[in-house]
Scaffold this motif. Sequence first.
Motif, PDB file in Angstrom:
ATOM      1  N   UNK A   1     -32.605  29.041   9.692  1.00 36.88           N
ATOM      2  CA  UNK A   1     -31.033  29.624  10.581  1.00 36.88           C
ATOM      3  C   UNK A   1     -29.599  29.086  10.651  1.00 36.88           C
ATOM      4  N   UNK A   2     -29.567  27.834  11.140  1.00 32.82           N
ATOM      5  CA  UNK A   2     -28.396  27.695  11.535  1.00 32.82           C
ATOM      6  C   UNK A   2     -27.538  26.863   9.918  1.00 32.82           C
ATOM      7  N   UNK A   3     -28.353  26.143   9.563  1.00 33.29           N
ATOM      8  CA  UNK A   3     -27.505  26.312   7.982  1.00 33.29           C
ATOM      9  C   UNK A   3     -27.039  26.977   7.785  1.00 33.29           C
ATOM     10  N   UNK A   4     -27.368  28.447   7.527  1.00 33.05           N
ATOM     11  CA  UNK A   4     -27.314  29.526   6.853  1.00 33.05           C
ATOM     12  C   UNK A   4     -26.002  30.024   7.429  1.00 33.05           C
ATOM     13  N   UNK A   5     -26.185  30.111   9.092  1.00 33.25           N
ATOM     14  CA  UNK A   5     -25.418  31.520   9.974  1.00 33.25           C
ATOM     15  C   UNK A   5     -23.683  29.906   9.635  1.00 33.25           C
ATOM     16  N   UNK A   6     -23.398  28.323   9.745  1.00 31.41           N
ATOM     17  CA  UNK A   6     -22.756  28.043   9.457  1.00 31.41           C
ATOM     18  C   UNK A   6     -21.948  27.757   8.363  1.00 31.41           C
ATOM     19  N   UNK A   7     -22.485  28.421   6.940  1.00 30.38           N
ATOM     20  CA  UNK A   7     -22.434  28.191   5.637  1.00 30.38           C
ATOM     21  C   UNK A   7     -21.211  29.444   6.340  1.00 30.38           C
ATOM     22  N   UNK A   8     -21.998  30.856   6.400  1.00 33.33           N
ATOM     23  CA  UNK A   8     -21.330  31.658   5.813  1.00 33.33           C
ATOM     24  C   UNK A   8     -20.278  32.075   6.851  1.00 33.33           C
ATOM     25  N   UNK A   9     -20.591  31.400   8.339  1.00 33.03           N
ATOM     26  CA  UNK A   9     -18.813  31.680   8.400  1.00 33.03           C
ATOM     27  C   UNK A   9     -17.741  30.429   8.063  1.00 33.03           C
ATOM     28  N   UNK A  10     -18.484  29.270   7.815  1.00 38.07           N
ATOM     29  CA  UNK A  10     -17.183  28.483   7.290  1.00 38.07           C
ATOM     30  C   UNK A  10     -16.529  29.107   5.979  1.00 38.07           C
ATOM     31  N   UNK A  11     -16.885  29.889   5.191  1.00 38.66           N
ATOM     32  CA  UNK A  11     -16.543  31.417   4.187  1.00 38.66           C
ATOM     33  C   UNK A  11     -16.209  32.534   5.113  1.00 38.66           C
ATOM     34  N   UNK A  12     -15.827  32.417   6.277  1.00 41.55           N
ATOM     35  CA  UNK A  12     -15.426  33.384   7.037  1.00 41.55           C
ATOM     36  C   UNK A  12     -15.666  34.757   6.610  1.00 41.55           C
ATOM     37  N   UNK A  13     -17.123  35.042   6.801  1.00 41.24           N
ATOM     38  CA  UNK A  13     -18.032  36.060   6.486  1.00 41.24           C
ATOM     39  C   UNK A  13     -18.456  36.223   5.639  1.00 41.24           C
ATOM     40  N   UNK A  14     -19.506  35.475   4.649  1.00 39.44           N
ATOM     41  CA  UNK A  14     -19.828  36.232   3.615  1.00 39.44           C
ATOM     42  C   UNK A  14     -21.279  36.286   3.269  1.00 39.44           C
ATOM     43  N   UNK A  15     -22.291  37.025   2.623  1.00 37.04           N
ATOM     44  CA  UNK A  15     -23.549  36.515   2.570  1.00 37.04           C
ATOM     45  C   UNK A  15     -24.336  35.725   2.527  1.00 37.04           C
ATOM     46  N   UNK A  16     -25.148  34.565   3.081  1.00 36.13           N
ATOM     47  CA  UNK A  16     -25.909  33.498   2.013  1.00 36.13           C
ATOM     48  C   UNK A  16     -27.436  34.220   2.313  1.00 36.13           C
ATOM     49  N   UNK A  17     -27.604  34.145   1.633  1.00 33.06           N
ATOM     50  CA  UNK A  17     -29.536  34.447   1.335  1.00 33.06           C
ATOM     51  C   UNK A  17     -29.756  33.088   1.578  1.00 33.06           C
ATOM     52  N   UNK A  18     -31.155  33.725   2.516  1.00 31.45           N
ATOM     53  CA  UNK A  18     -32.215  32.672   3.266  1.00 31.45           C
ATOM     54  C   UNK A  18     -33.568  32.644   1.819  1.00 31.45           C
ATOM     55  N   UNK A  19     -33.440  31.191   1.122  1.00 28.57           N
ATOM     56  CA  UNK A  19     -34.152  31.458  -0.101  1.00 28.57           C
ATOM     57  C   UNK A  19     -35.465  31.124   0.128  1.00 28.57           C
TER      58      UNK A  19
END
Lengths: 390, 390, 390, 390
Positions: free
Chosen positions: C372-390
Motif C-alpha cells: 500500500x505504501x509503495x503504491x500510494x507513494x508511486x501514484x502520488x509522485x505521478x500526480x495521481x494515477x491509478x496504480x495496480x496492486x499486483x
Amino acid sequence: MAIEAGNGTGGYRRIRLGMVGGGQGAFIGAIHRIAARIDDQFELVAGALASDPDRAKASAKDLGIADDRAYGSFEEMARAEAARADGIEAVSIVTPNHMHGPVAKAFLEAGVHVICDKPLTSTVAEAGTGGAGQEDRQDLRRTHNYTGYPMVRQARAMVANGDLGEIRLVKVEYLQDWLTERVEATGQKQAAWRTDPSRSGVGGCIGDIGTHAYNLACFVTGLELDELLAQLSTFVEGRRLDDDVQILLKWKGGARGMLWASQVAVGNENGLTLRVYGSKGGLEWAQENPNQLWFTPYGRPRQLLTRGGAGASREASRVTRIPSGHPEGYLEGFATIYAEAARAIRAATAGEKPHPDVVFPTVEDGLAGVKLIDAAVKSSAANGVWVRMT
Amino acid sequence: MAIEAGNGTGGYRRIRLGMVGGGQGAFIGAIHRIAARIDDQFELVAGALASDPDRAKASAKDLGIADDRAYGSFEEMARAEAARADGIEAVSIVTPNHMHGPVAKAFLEAGVHVICDKPLTSTVAEAGTGGAGQEDRQDLRRTHNYTGYPMVRQARAMVANGDLGEIRLVKVEYLQDWLTERVEATGQKQAAWRTDPSRSGVGGCIGDIGTHAYNLACFVTGLELDELLAQLSTFVEGRRLDDDVQILLKWKGGARGMLWASQVAVGNENGLTLRVYGSKGGLEWAQENPNQLWFTPYGRPRQLLTRGGAGASREASRVTRIPSGHPEGYLEGFATIYAEAARAIRAATAGEKPHPDVVFPTVEDGLAGVKLIDAAVKSSAANGVWVRMT
Amino acid sequence: MAIEAGNGTGGYRRIRLGMVGGGQGAFIGAIHRIAARIDDQFELVAGALASDPDRAKASAKDLGIADDRAYGSFEEMARAEAARADGIEAVSIVTPNHMHGPVAKAFLEAGVHVICDKPLTSTVAEAGTGGAGQEDRQDLRRTHNYTGYPMVRQARAMVANGDLGEIRLVKVEYLQDWLTERVEATGQKQAAWRTDPSRSGVGGCIGDIGTHAYNLACFVTGLELDELLAQLSTFVEGRRLDDDVQILLKWKGGARGMLWASQVAVGNENGLTLRVYGSKGGLEWAQENPNQLWFTPYGRPRQLLTRGGAGASREASRVTRIPSGHPEGYLEGFATIYAEAARAIRAATAGEKPHPDVVFPTVEDGLAGVKLIDAAVKSSAANGVWVRMT
Amino acid sequence: MAIEAGNGTGGYRRIRLGMVGGGQGAFIGAIHRIAARIDDQFELVAGALASDPDRAKASAKDLGIADDRAYGSFEEMARAEAARADGIEAVSIVTPNHMHGPVAKAFLEAGVHVICDKPLTSTVAEAGTGGAGQEDRQDLRRTHNYTGYPMVRQARAMVANGDLGEIRLVKVEYLQDWLTERVEATGQKQAAWRTDPSRSGVGGCIGDIGTHAYNLACFVTGLELDELLAQLSTFVEGRRLDDDVQILLKWKGGARGMLWASQVAVGNENGLTLRVYGSKGGLEWAQENPNQLWFTPYGRPRQLLTRGGAGASREASRVTRIPSGHPEGYLEGFATIYAEAARAIRAATAGEKPHPDVVFPTVEDGLAGVKLIDAAVKSSAANGVWVRMT
C-alpha cells in the motif's frame, strides 16, 4: 407525507385569526405567528398586541395588520371583532400568565375560538371553569407545543399499542440554565415576569417548564398521576420563586417515576427529555434532537427510529412535512398544534367532531398543569410529603 | 503519561497477592485479577477460590497457582499463608456480600492487607468495626472501581478547584436492565445471589449498584449527604428485593439532588452517569463513554474534555496509561484502584504515608454505602420520609 | 463470555516472552507489555530494551527482568536465549520501523516465535521474504491491533455472513492532529522518528496510520484491493514526509471507496472509522467508541449493536472479557492480538493448527501494508494515477 | 435575535410571489411555499403549477390561489402577470431541472425577479448567460438552501475571521440511501426524473446532491476549486445515471480535500456533513443536527457551539428566530434564503444595494455547480484524470 396536500390551505378558506399580546419585544407571540403561518391555515387580521396603545399600533404595523384592527385593549377587540361580518374566528392569547383567564373569558363569550399559551390560569378554580361555562371548554386549545413533534406522537402510539408492555418507569426532565444568575435584576424582560409571583403565580420553574414536562409525560404514556412528593428550591439569592424542582411520582396502575425541572442546570439550553420503560421495552426522546426516538425492545438491539424513516408510524407520518434526514424543529412542532386546531375549528364550524387522529391539548391539560403546580407547591411547603392528585 | 515508568513494576518487587472467591464461573474475581495484572504490581500466588474444594483446586490450576497454595477454605489460607516466609502480603476478597466481613476479619488478624469488593458488610455495626480493631481500618481498600477512571479524577479535581463555583445540584443515575425479567428463577447465578436477602442483605438494587452511584457522587463532589428520602420498588413479581431505587438527596451546605438506580430500565446496559451543576459551571460524565467529560462553564461554549487531551488535569494524567483517542475502559479504571492500593501498601510497609495524590476507596466509603442502604430502606419502608445520615 | 476460563492461563504454563525495544521513554513497548499481561498467557523474562546499554539495564530493572537477561543488543539476546533451557519462546519487536526486519530475522533463525509491531520492513523485498525463509512466515504475528476489537470481529463476521449483501462502498478514515505543528523540531521523540525517512521509510502518515486503516478495511470486508490513486500531501513546512493521505480505491469485484489518513486534522485524536455499505445494509464503526457497531439494514431502523449486548455474534463474544456496558478499550483489543498469538504458538508447539476461530494478523498483512505504501507513494509522485496492486 | 422585528413583515408590504411547478404530488414546491411563508415577506398569488391544465387548476385551488391567476403554462403566466398592475414581483421556479433555463428566461424578460431551485441549467452555456442578458444575472437567486442554516453562516464567518488559520483540508459528504434499489422502475416519481438524463442532465447523484455539497464547501471556506479528479459510479443495475460520486479536490492556495456524494449509502438519510481543518483549528457541521457546530482550536478542548448559544456570531444570530435549545430545522434554513431574497428584492426595487450582511446564492453559484458536474463527468469518463476548473 404531508399535513395537507401541498402544505397549503388544502382548498379551505384561511381561518381569520386575532392575537392578544405578542407585541414588539415579546418572545412567544412571534413563535405563535410563525406556527400559524407554516401550514397556511390561518390569516392574522387583528390584534391587541400590547398594553401600551402606541406600542400596540406600531406592533400591528410591523405585522401587516390593518390600522382599524389594531386595538388598544382586548375588551375593545372582542367587542369590535364580534360585530364585524369578517370578524376573527379564533384568537391566540400570548400574554403573561396572569392575563390568560380574563382574556379567554372575553373571547369565549364573544363566540371566538381560543388558542391559549400555557398555563391557563394561576388557580385551579379559574381553570376549572375555564373562565367561562363548562360547555365551552372544548373550545380552548392549549399550546403544550412539545406534543406536536412527530416522534412524540409516535412514542404515544407505541405505548398505546403495547410495544413497551406494562409501563413501570416514567422519567421526565426539563433542564435550562438561563436563570443561573439573577438576570431578573438586570432588566431581562422574560426573566422579570417569569420570576414575579404577581404575574407568574405561585410557581416559578414548576409553572414555566415543569408543566411542559408533566404534560409530555402524560401525553406519551397515557397514565394519570396518583400522588407526588416535591422538593422545590430557589438557589439564586433574592429570587422570589423556585428555580429548581424535583418530584417523585406515583402513577395510577403502579408505575413510578421522577420529574426534574431546573433553570439553573448550567450548560443545558432546553433539555426536555423523556424516558419510559416498561416490561417489554423502553423509549427515549430528547427535544433538542427531536427527529429521533430510541426504541429499546428487551433482549434485542437498540433501534434508532427517525421522523419519516423506517418504522415511522401513521401517527408520526400524518404530522410530518418533509422527508427523513431533513430536520423539522420546534416551529414545525408548534405549527402542528395550530394545524390540529384548524381541523378542530373547521369541524366545530361544520357541527362535526374532528377526525379521531386529530390530537391537541385542551383545557383539561391546562387544568392538569395547574393541579401539578398546586400539589408540588403544597408538598414542598410541607418539606416533602405525598400529595394526592384528586 | 504513565502510572509508573514503563507500566511495569517500576523496579519494585511484585506484591504477593491471594484471592478468596472468584473461582470458575464467578464474574468479579476475573475482573480483579486482570485489574491486578495490568500495572504489574501484584503476583497472584494463593487462593481459596471456591467453597467446594474440588472446584477450588481446579480454579487454582486454571490460574497457574501452585497446588500447595490452593486452599479449601479462607480460614486455612489465612493460617497457612501467615506461617510462610513468602506468604501473601495482600488478599482480594471477591465472595458474595455476606462473606466480606468474616473473611476480612480473618486476614486482617493475620496481618495481611485487604482489598475487598464492595459492599463491606450487611450491617452498619459490622462495617463500623471493619471486622477488626479501629487501628486496622486503613488497611481495607474498597473497590468502588468507578473512581479509578481518569476523567472521574479530573471531575473531582475541578470541583475541588472551584471551577464549578458553589455546588447546587448533584444528579447520579445507575441504570441497567438485566433484571427486567425474573432471571433469578432461571438459574442465572449472578441474579440468584444478588436478589437473595440471605446473601445480599436488605438491599437489592440499592446495595448492588446504588452504592456505586452514591460513592461516585460523593467522590467527585466532596459533599456529605445530610438527608435522603427514598422510594424503593420491586417491579418484577416474585422478586424478594428492590429492583428500582429513586432517592431525593439533601447535601450538607445546601446542594440538592437525586439518585436513581434501576435494574429494570430496559435498554440500559451499565448506565452510570453523573451530572453536577454549580453557580459557575457544570460537569457531565457517563461511564459507558468514560474517556470524555463535558465541562459547561456558565456563559461560555460547552467543552468536551478528553482523557489525555487538551485540558486534562494532573489528577487525570497520573492515572492515564495511553494517549488520548485510544480508549481506556473499565478494566483500566479498575486497575488504577489496584495500582493505588499497591502504592499505599508499599508506603505502609515502609512505615510511611502514601503520596498525597494517591487516592483509593477506604473502609469509610464502605461504611457510607452501608449507611445509604440502611437509610434508604428505612425511608422507603415509611413510605418516603426524610431520614438523616447522622 | 471469556477468552479463557477465568481470564487466567487456563491451566497452561505461561509462554516465556522477550522484548526488543520498548525501554524507558518509549511508547509502544509499554502497550505491548500490558497487552501481553491482560490475559495472563505470557511472562516477560528477557529484553534488549534500548540501544544504550545503561538505559537497557535500567529499563529491565523497571520491568522486573533479571539482570542476567537484560541484554545490550538484540543479537546477543537471540544467541543467549537460544542457548538456555528456559530461553524465551517468543519475542516482541517494538523498535522503530527500520529495525523490524533485522531483529525478526535474528530471532526466527534462533527458533523463536516473533510478534512484531507494524510495519514489517521498509521495502517490499524484505517483507516478501520476511527476513527469513518462506516456510517461517507464519511465525510472524503482526500487531495490527485494531482487528482485536470485538465489534470489528463482529463486523467482519456480518460481512462474511452476507448481512450487507454485495459490498459497494468501503470508506475508511484515520484522523489525528498531533502533527499539526512542527513538533518534530521541538525534540518530541515520537514525532522525530516518525517524520524521519531514515527511520520510517518512504511513508509518513501513510506508513504510520494509513496502513492501519487499510488493514482494518481489508480485515472487515475480506476484499482485495485492485487499484488505487493517491494524493499525499505535506502541509507543515519543513516536514520531510507526508502528513496527509487521500486515496481513491477500486476493490476487486466492483466495490469502490476512499481512504483518508491525516495527522493534521485539528481536533481529531485517534479517529479511525470504517463505513461499509452493501446492497442490503451498512455498518459503521469508530475506534474511539469501540464497543458499539451501527448496523443499518436497508428499509429497517438503524440498530446499535454493542459488545456483549443483544445481537453480539460468536466471533465478538469469544474475544470479550466483561459484560456489555462495561467498556473495553484499546488495551483489551491489543491483548486479544496477544491472546490469539498465544493460541497459535501453543498449537504450533503441539504440531497442530490453531482452532479455525483464531484470527491474527500475519506477515501477509504486513506485506499488504508495505505494498500500500509503495503504491500510494508511486501514484502520488505521478500526480495521481491509478496504480495496480499486483 | 430575530430576522425582522416580530418575525412579521417588519412593516413592509408583502412581495407578490408566483410559482412555476410544485403542483399536487410534487415535493420541492411545498418546501418553497413554507419557506416563503415562515418570515411572512411574500404572498403567493399566482401559479403555473403543473403541465397538465386540470392539475394546475386543482393545485392552485389547494393553495388558495384565485382562479384567474391559475395558469396553464409558464409563458401565459409571464405574459398575463406582466400586464397586471398587481402582477407578481417575483417567481419561484420549482420544475424539474431541464425547465429551469427556459422558465427563468421568460420571467426575467418580463421584469420579474427569479428565485430558482438548483441547478440552473444542464449546460454551462445556458448557465453562463443565465438564460438572459448579463446585466440581469444578479436577479437570479439560487436556492442552495443549506447555506441558510445559522451555524453554516457562523462557520463561514469563523473561517473568514481567521479562527482556523490557513485552510488545509476541506472534506464534504452528502450521503443518502433512497436509491439503494431501483425505485425508479417502481413508479416513484422523484426517483424517475432524477435518474432520467433527459430531465436531469448528464449528472445523477453529482447533479442532485453533489452540487449542494460543493456549494456548502465553497460557501463556508470561501475557497475556489482549482482542479478535481472524479470517480462516478452506478451501482444499481439498469440505472442510467451515477448514484455515487467520489472526488479528489485541489483548492487554489494549496488546500486539499474530498467530496463524496452517494445515494446508495445504506442507513444514511440526508447526511450532508462538512469538515474543515486549518493550521490553527477545525470545524465540523452536520445537516441532520444543524443547530450545533464543533470548533476545535488546536491545543485546546473541543467546543460545541450552538445556534443562539454562547459564542454564536452576529452572522448566525441575524438569521436566528428562536432561542438556543429550541431546534430550528431545514425549513427555517430554507426560509432564510427567502428572507434574504426579500431583502435583496426590496433593495433592488429601491435602487439600492442590499445590506452587506445579506447573503444569498446567486447565478454564479448555479454556474459553479454546472461546472462541477461537467468537470466531474469529464474526469470520470477519462477514468479519473485531473480536470482544471478554468
